[in-house]
Design a protein around this motif. Structure first.
Motif, PDB file in Angstrom:
ATOM      1  N   GLU A  42      90.343 -16.915  51.257  1.00 50.63           N
ATOM      2  CA  GLU A  42      89.207 -17.417  50.481  1.00 50.63           C
ATOM      3  C   GLU A  42      89.007 -16.602  49.208  1.00 50.63           C
ATOM      4  O   GLU A  42      88.846 -17.164  48.121  1.00 50.63           O
ATOM      5  N   SER A  43      89.021 -15.285  49.340  1.00 47.96           N
ATOM      6  CA  SER A  43      88.850 -14.435  48.155  1.00 47.96           C
ATOM      7  C   SER A  43      90.028 -14.583  47.209  1.00 47.96           C
ATOM      8  O   SER A  43      89.866 -14.589  45.984  1.00 47.96           O
ATOM      9  N   TRP A  44      91.242 -14.700  47.764  1.00 48.66           N
ATOM     10  CA  TRP A  44      92.434 -14.880  46.933  1.00 48.66           C
ATOM     11  C   TRP A  44      92.339 -16.193  46.156  1.00 48.66           C
ATOM     12  O   TRP A  44      92.613 -16.226  44.956  1.00 48.66           O
ATOM     13  N   ALA A  45      91.930 -17.261  46.817  1.00 50.51           N
ATOM     14  CA  ALA A  45      91.808 -18.558  46.139  1.00 50.51           C
ATOM     15  C   ALA A  45      90.795 -18.495  44.998  1.00 50.51           C
ATOM     16  O   ALA A  45      90.959 -19.176  43.984  1.00 50.51           O
ATOM     17  N   GLU A  46      89.773 -17.666  45.133  1.00 56.44           N
ATOM     18  CA  GLU A  46      88.766 -17.541  44.083  1.00 56.44           C
ATOM     19  C   GLU A  46      89.298 -16.852  42.834  1.00 56.44           C
ATOM     20  O   GLU A  46      88.633 -16.856  41.805  1.00 56.44           O
ATOM     21  N   THR A  47      90.502 -16.269  42.886  1.00 54.80           N
ATOM     22  CA  THR A  47      91.097 -15.678  41.684  1.00 54.80           C
ATOM     23  C   THR A  47      91.749 -16.747  40.809  1.00 54.80           C
ATOM     24  O   THR A  47      92.265 -16.435  39.739  1.00 54.80           O
ATOM     25  N   PHE A  48      91.725 -17.995  41.275  1.00 53.23           N
ATOM     26  CA  PHE A  48      92.247 -19.129  40.519  1.00 53.23           C
ATOM     27  C   PHE A  48      91.084 -19.967  39.996  1.00 53.23           C
ATOM     28  O   PHE A  48      90.053 -20.085  40.666  1.00 53.23           O
ATOM     29  N   ALA A  49      91.262 -20.556  38.828  1.00 49.88           N
ATOM     30  CA  ALA A  49      90.276 -21.504  38.308  1.00 49.88           C
ATOM     31  C   ALA A  49      90.222 -22.707  39.253  1.00 49.88           C
ATOM     32  O   ALA A  49      91.182 -22.994  39.977  1.00 49.88           O
ATOM     33  N   GLU A  50      89.111 -23.405  39.264  1.00 49.92           N
ATOM     34  CA  GLU A  50      88.941 -24.569  40.152  1.00 49.92           C
ATOM     35  C   GLU A  50      90.090 -25.559  40.045  1.00 49.92           C
ATOM     36  O   GLU A  50      90.530 -26.108  41.038  1.00 49.92           O
ATOM     37  N   ASP A  51      90.558 -25.814  38.836  1.00 43.76           N
ATOM     38  CA  ASP A  51      91.599 -26.831  38.617  1.00 43.76           C
ATOM     39  C   ASP A  51      92.965 -26.219  38.308  1.00 43.76           C
ATOM     40  O   ASP A  51      93.825 -26.867  37.710  1.00 43.76           O
TER      41      ASP A  51
END
Length: 153
Positions: A42-51
């Motif tokens: 979850e935290s790793w995914a948040e290092t990416f922009a939404e799109d």
């Protein structure tokens, strides 16, 4: 958001300003790889922009990073636990190029290595990782990532 990895004019910055951006990029990658290695999806995914788009050779095509990677990363973590080993990522030889639009185009070498429960670590892949980083408040996020394996280039 579709972001090109090439084609945006580079911006020349004074030495201190560039050094600060370079240090921010290094911290970003150190943090992001620690999250990935800890399987904090979850935290790793948040290092990416939404799109954000992610291109990996191990995937059939580009995926939207946040929506498409959670299951992929979780499955990889489960495989590593079953095998009794740990997967690690090391990023080095970082090249940072500030762009006129405020984004950063980066390119680096990335080693993916495994540490089995018995024995020493071994390198699985040597990759080239190219990113477009964009500001999101006070943080950097990845808008586009392309990872290629060095041995397949």
């Amino acid at each position: 958001m579709t972001v090109e990895l090439v084609g945006t004019a580079e911006r020349t910055l004074p030495g201190r300003e560039f050094a600060a951006l370079y240090a921010q990029a290094q911290r970003f990658y150190a943090h992001q790889m620690r999250l990935l290695d800890a399987h904090d999806t979850e935290s790793w995914a948040e290092t990416f922009a939404e799109d954000a788009l992610l291109q990996l050779l191990s995937l059939p095509g580009p995926v939207r990073a946040r929506a498409g990677l959670d299951g992929y990363v979780r499955a990889g973590a489960a495989r590593q636990r079953r095998a009794g080993s740990r997967l690690h990522h090391w990023v080095g030889m970082l090249d940072v190029r500030p762009q006129a639009d405020g984004s950063l185009h980066t390119r680096c070498s990335a080693l993916v290595y495994v540490t089995p429960s018995q024995g020493g670590p071994r390198v699985l892949y040597v990759c080239v990782m190219e990113d477009v980083l964009v500001r999101f408040g006070d943080e950097w996020r990845i808008a586009h990532r392309r990872v290629t394996r060095d041995d397949l280039a």
